[in-house]
Design an enzyme around this catalytic site. Structure first.
Site, short mmCIF file in Angstrom:
data_model
loop_
_atom_site.label_atom_id
_atom_site.label_comp_id
_atom_site.label_asym_id
_atom_site.label_seq_id
_atom_site.Cartn_x
_atom_site.Cartn_y
_atom_site.Cartn_z
N LYS A 53 0.50 -1.21 0.24
CA LYS A 53 0.18 0.06 -0.21
C LYS A 53 0.59 1.17 -0.16
O LYS A 53 1.99 1.62 1.03
CB LYS A 53 -1.00 -0.04 1.09
N SER A 88 -9.82 1.76 2.77
CA SER A 88 -9.04 2.05 1.89
C SER A 88 -7.97 1.63 1.09
O SER A 88 -6.82 2.95 0.41
CB SER A 88 -8.23 3.97 3.43
N SER A 122 -10.25 -0.31 7.05
CA SER A 122 -9.47 -0.24 5.78
C SER A 122 -8.91 -1.29 4.93
O SER A 122 -8.43 -1.34 3.90
CB SER A 122 -8.00 0.82 5.63
#
Ligand SMILES: *[C@@H]1O[C@H](CO)[C@@H](O)[C@H](O)[C@H]1NC(C)=O
Length: 513
Positions: A104, A185, A209
């Site tokens: 990420k 996210s 997330s």
């Protein structure tokens, strides 16, 4: 033709077409185990695998926007080193040997890749060193392909910003249903895992997330107990809640990655020291037990969680799953209710928002202070950058309210102390009490519906694909538990996955391979 000559010819032919394809190895739905078998059989090299993923990314990413940066040179060099190690060593190879993965975009790696949390303000920031988890991944033999897209600032720029969107990554797309949400996210990590753009990926979670994008993209997500995985070198929101975890296609792959990244890190001292007592001596793979549901007491959180219309696909599918789980030996304790769930789900009332706003400023400013170089050195600098780049940042459209509110905070004062006390009370009277009163091994809820319940106490969870709704949009089942309950959650999740085998890869237009 003698087989060796045929093989030589094939090799030459394949070399001509890029040298990437591999006999007997299927890239789609590849697992760490299948990759390692193909390496061992001489059907595939790590370099060949990196090339396959790079081609697949080139073909799919213009549509899916799962990637922010790729580092082909770095990845190929790491793959070559892995291949050379395999040739020269006779002993056991490291657990993630030659496995290509994505991080990420809020996880820093020394070298070419930039961690930017999706923000243009962070372009040009260079980390002095690897994040704690990246150090461990490299030691475990993983190959870093690049960074995955996300909701900007892990969905903490302000309200109303589209899920899976960032100025650097654009709008991530759900690979199953293009109009469906990717959720927030760790969206790029989940999209990329779902669409077979990397072997495995890493995400992070503050409150939902990892669980939510995993659910909507039909992949497995592990949100580890806070502190089990180091947050050093990671752009996080709140140390109380933030955790780094794997997003993958199978429970087994997620467990392989988890085992590689857990552990004490002096740069995230307190949390990793506290949580390291939970790490089992022989690691986590021993809990990949097909019979893992047997004897487990699972609490089904109905009220406030199972909110599907009656007659919906979800209602039918979950009831089938519960039958299967009972047959596999689980003891289901149904209709459990968490008191004050309305407060827990309201980040303002619970105190979660107040704490996040204060902790974000502290964590971000600390992260920025550690960078080797950067145009921005504080949250205020980032806010200023946004004001000066309204067009690129779509700042006029989306604003930056959380950044502004966070910048107005002043550390952990009386407001935040009150918030902490309230959150602690909600944990004690909520999940802790229901687990104890009913002697549960885990609670069960659909998708990411339990995200706040699990976030506020730093509790772990695993989501596993559970089905596809009437429109084909994926949904997951979530198993959550008390701190350090990963061994039980892994047994339950693996056994459920093996007993149901729900996940199907998305049918994508024209993937080149
Ligand atoms: C990282 O950012 C720099 C610009 O600051 C850029 O030159 C470099 O290409 C980026 N790295 C990757 C892998 O894209």
């Amino acid at each position: 033709m003698p087989p060796s000559l045929l093989f030589l010819l094939l090799t030459l032919l394949l070399a001509g077409s890029g040298g990437a394809a591999a006999a007997g190895f299927d890239l789609e739905e590849a697992t760490i185990d299948s990759i390692h078998r193909a390496f061992a059989a001489g059907e595939l090299t790590s370099r060949g695998l990196v090339e396959l993923y790079l081609r697949r990314i080139a073909s799919l990413d213009p549509e899916l926007h799962a990637i922010i940066e790729l580092d082909p040179d770095g990845a190929l060099a790491a793959a070559d080193r892995a291949d050379a190690t395999a040739l020269s060593s006779s002993g056991a190879l490291p657990p993630l040997h030659g496995v290509p993965m994505l991080l990420k975009d809020n996880i820093a790696a020394a070298g070419a890749l930039n961690a930017t949390a999706g923000s243009l303000a962070m372009v040009g920031s260079r980390a002095a060193r690897d994040a704690g988890v990246v150090e461990r991944l490299r030691r475990a033999g993983a190959v870093l392909l690049g960074t995955a897209s996300l909701s900007e600032w892990c969905n903490f720029r302000g309200p109303g910003i589209p899920a899976g969107w960032s100025p650097r990554g654009g709008q991530g797309r759900n690979p199953y249903v293009p109009w469906a949400t990717t959720c927030s996210s760790s969206s790029g990590s989940a999209i990329a895992a779902a669409a077979n753009m990397a072997a495995v990926t890493l995400g992070t979670e503050t409150d939902g997330s990892i669980m939510c994008p995993s659910s909507y993209n039909s992949v497995v997500g592990i949100k580890p107990t806070v502190g089990l995985t180091s947050r050093s070198g990671v752009i996080i929101i709140a140390p109380r809640m933030d955790t780094v975890g794997p997003i993958t296609r199978t429970v087994s792959d997620a467990v392989h990655v988890l085992e590689a990244i857990v552990g004490y890190d002096p740069r995230d001292e307190e949390a990793t020291r506290m949580a390291s007592k939970y790490i089992p001596e022989c690691g986590y793979k021993q809990f990949l037990n097909i019979d893992g549901l047997r004897g487990k007491r699972l609490g089904i959180l109905r009220k406030d969680f199972f909110l599907f219309p009656s007659g919906s696909v979800q209602e039918k599918v979950f009831s089938e799953h519960f039958d299967i789980m009972s047959k596999m030996g689980a003891i289901l304790v149904d209709n459990l209710e968490i008191p004050s769930m309305n407060v827990i789900n309201d980040v303002v009332q619970s105190g979660e928002r107040a704490l996040m706003l204060a902790e974000f400023k502290l964590s971000l400013n600390y992260y920025l202070s550690e960078l080797a170089s950067s145009h921005v050195r504080s949250l205020s600098d980032i806010i200023e950058f946004n004001k000066n780049h309204p067009f690129e940042e779509r700042i006029a459209e989306f604003g930056q309210d959380y950044l502004l509110q966070s910048d107005a905070t002043n550390g952990i004062g009386p407001t935040e102390e009150r918030a902490i006390l309230k959150l602690n009370k909600l944990c004690k009277r909520g999940l802790e009490k229901i687990m104890k009163d009913n002697q549960l091994d885990a609670v069960v809820a659909p998708g990411a519906s339990a995200h706040s319940l699990l976030a506020i106490g730093g509790y772990p969870a695993i989501t596993v694909p559970a089905g596809y709704d009437a429109n084909g949009v994926p949904f997951a089942i979530c198993f959550g538990g008390l701190k350090g309950s990963e061994p039980k959650l892994i047994e339950i999740a693996y056994s459920f996955e093996q007993g149901t085998k729900v996940r199907k890869p998305p049918s994508l237009q024209d993937p080149v391979i």
